[in-house]
Design a protein around this motif. Structure first.
Motif, PDB file in Angstrom:
ATOM      1  N   ILE A 155     -15.799 -16.862 -16.921  1.00  0.00           N
ATOM      2  CA  ILE A 155     -17.132 -16.329 -17.230  1.00  0.00           C
ATOM      3  C   ILE A 155     -17.015 -15.095 -18.104  1.00  0.00           C
ATOM      4  N   LEU A 156     -17.775 -15.115 -19.193  1.00  0.00           N
ATOM      5  CA  LEU A 156     -17.753 -14.010 -20.157  1.00  0.00           C
ATOM      6  C   LEU A 156     -18.899 -13.029 -19.912  1.00  0.00           C
ATOM      7  N   LEU A 157     -20.133 -13.537 -19.893  1.00  0.00           N
ATOM      8  CA  LEU A 157     -21.306 -12.684 -19.660  1.00  0.00           C
ATOM      9  C   LEU A 157     -22.317 -13.431 -18.798  1.00  0.00           C
ATOM     10  N   GLN A 158     -23.063 -12.679 -18.002  1.00  0.00           N
ATOM     11  CA  GLN A 158     -24.173 -13.235 -17.239  1.00  0.00           C
ATOM     12  C   GLN A 158     -25.347 -12.265 -17.270  1.00  0.00           C
ATOM     13  N   LYS A 159     -26.559 -12.826 -17.185  1.00  0.00           N
ATOM     14  CA  LYS A 159     -27.753 -11.982 -17.102  1.00  0.00           C
ATOM     15  C   LYS A 159     -28.748 -12.634 -16.161  1.00  0.00           C
ATOM     16  N   ALA A 160     -29.271 -11.844 -15.242  1.00  0.00           N
ATOM     17  CA  ALA A 160     -30.204 -12.346 -14.242  1.00  0.00           C
ATOM     18  C   ALA A 160     -31.634 -12.337 -14.768  1.00  0.00           C
ATOM     19  N   VAL A 161     -32.422 -13.272 -14.274  1.00  0.00           N
ATOM     20  CA  VAL A 161     -33.834 -13.398 -14.620  1.00  0.00           C
ATOM     21  C   VAL A 161     -34.621 -13.657 -13.347  1.00  0.00           C
ATOM     22  N   GLU A 162     -35.747 -12.967 -13.198  1.00  0.00           N
ATOM     23  CA  GLU A 162     -36.585 -13.115 -12.006  1.00  0.00           C
ATOM     24  C   GLU A 162     -37.290 -14.475 -11.999  1.00  0.00           C
ATOM     25  N   VAL A 163     -37.332 -15.085 -10.827  1.00  0.00           N
ATOM     26  CA  VAL A 163     -38.148 -16.283 -10.621  1.00  0.00           C
ATOM     27  C   VAL A 163     -39.481 -15.825 -10.026  1.00  0.00           C
ATOM     28  N   ARG A 164     -40.580 -16.269 -10.616  1.00  0.00           N
ATOM     29  CA  ARG A 164     -41.898 -15.800 -10.196  1.00  0.00           C
ATOM     30  C   ARG A 164     -42.689 -16.905  -9.492  1.00  0.00           C
ATOM     31  N   THR A 165     -43.564 -16.492  -8.606  1.00  0.00           N
ATOM     32  CA  THR A 165     -44.442 -17.430  -7.910  1.00  0.00           C
ATOM     33  C   THR A 165     -45.267 -18.211  -8.929  1.00  0.00           C
ATOM     34  N   GLN A 203      -9.558 -14.904 -15.877  1.00  0.00           N
ATOM     35  CA  GLN A 203     -10.582 -13.865 -15.829  1.00  0.00           C
ATOM     36  C   GLN A 203     -10.788 -13.302 -17.238  1.00  0.00           C
ATOM     37  N   VAL A 204     -12.053 -12.951 -17.533  1.00  0.00           N
ATOM     38  CA  VAL A 204     -12.356 -12.354 -18.836  1.00  0.00           C
ATOM     39  C   VAL A 204     -12.377 -10.841 -18.720  1.00  0.00           C
ATOM     40  N   MET A 205     -11.614 -10.198 -19.587  1.00  0.00           N
ATOM     41  CA  MET A 205     -11.605  -8.734 -19.663  1.00  0.00           C
ATOM     42  C   MET A 205     -12.368  -8.316 -20.914  1.00  0.00           C
TER      43      MET A 205
END
Length: 208
Positions: A155-165, A203-205
């Motif tokens: 895994i290089l990069l991750q970004k979270a996103v909100e789940v909405r009702t 692992q990505v550094m």
């Protein structure tokens, strides 16, 4: 200058995010040298042509045997002499020979926070349908290096996103693209282009 080949099956919104980022300098030291699709009707090919970039269609449907397609795909990629291959919604299994030849030089964008909702069968809207069915409160996107598994590379990069009702799979898909995919894929290419990424022991550094 990092030479990038982009492989895409559909509309090419992630391709457009890359092209826009190169144009404004968010990605520097990079040139997109070619776009390859397995779908002759993919709008991504039109995006490439509009940008003056080499565009090719290599479809499994045009070959009697899968091995012939794999050879044609590899030959088309090799002719572009890429330093990095970017899978931006490419819905075709990548030949093992290609993965070995371009080890740690192929990246993929996946619309979830791996290891959730990934692997065989998880692509496009199916990922977001599964996330909503499970009732997660946070989803996102992942850029990872490609190995011979499905969504199993470092895994290089991750970004979270909100789940909405009230989210539908389509609404959630759009938010994940806008808030995560279109941001971290260009960022990943920029980091690689500037020599800030290394893979060690799976692992990505990242050098800041």
């Amino acid at each position: 200058m990092l030479r990038v080949a982009v492989l895409v099956s559909g509309g090419g919104t992630n391709l457009q995010a890359i092209l826009d980022a190169v144009k404004v300098g968010t990605i520097d030291n990079t040139e997109v040298v070619g776009v390859i699709s397995n779908n002759k009707n993919a709008y991504a090919l039109i995006r490439a042509q509009k940008a003056g970039i080499e565009a090719h269609c290599v479809s499994p449907k045009d070959f009697e045997e899968r091995g012939e397609f794999n050879t044609a795909l590899m030959d088309t990629i090799d002719a572009l002499c890429p330093d990095l291959i970017v899978l931006a919604g490419f819905l075709v299994v990548i030949p093992s020979e290609l993965i070995r030849k371009y080890e740690n030089r192929i990246i993929n964008i996946h619309p979830s926070l791996i290891p959730s909702f990934c692997g065989k069968g998880y692509y496009g809207l199916k990922v977001h349908e599964a996330a909503l069915a499970r009732g997660v409160k946070v989803t996102g996107a992942t850029v990872h290096f490609v190995d011979e598994g499905t969504d199993t590379g470092p895994i290089l990069l991750q970004k979270a996103v909100e789940v909405r009702t009230g989210d539908t799979p389509e609404v959630l898909q759009r938010r994940v693209m806008e808030e995560a995919e279109w941001r971290i894929l260009p960022e990943a290419i920029h980091l690689i282009a500037n020599g800030k990424v290394a893979v060690k022991d799976g692992q990505v550094m990242i050098q800041k």
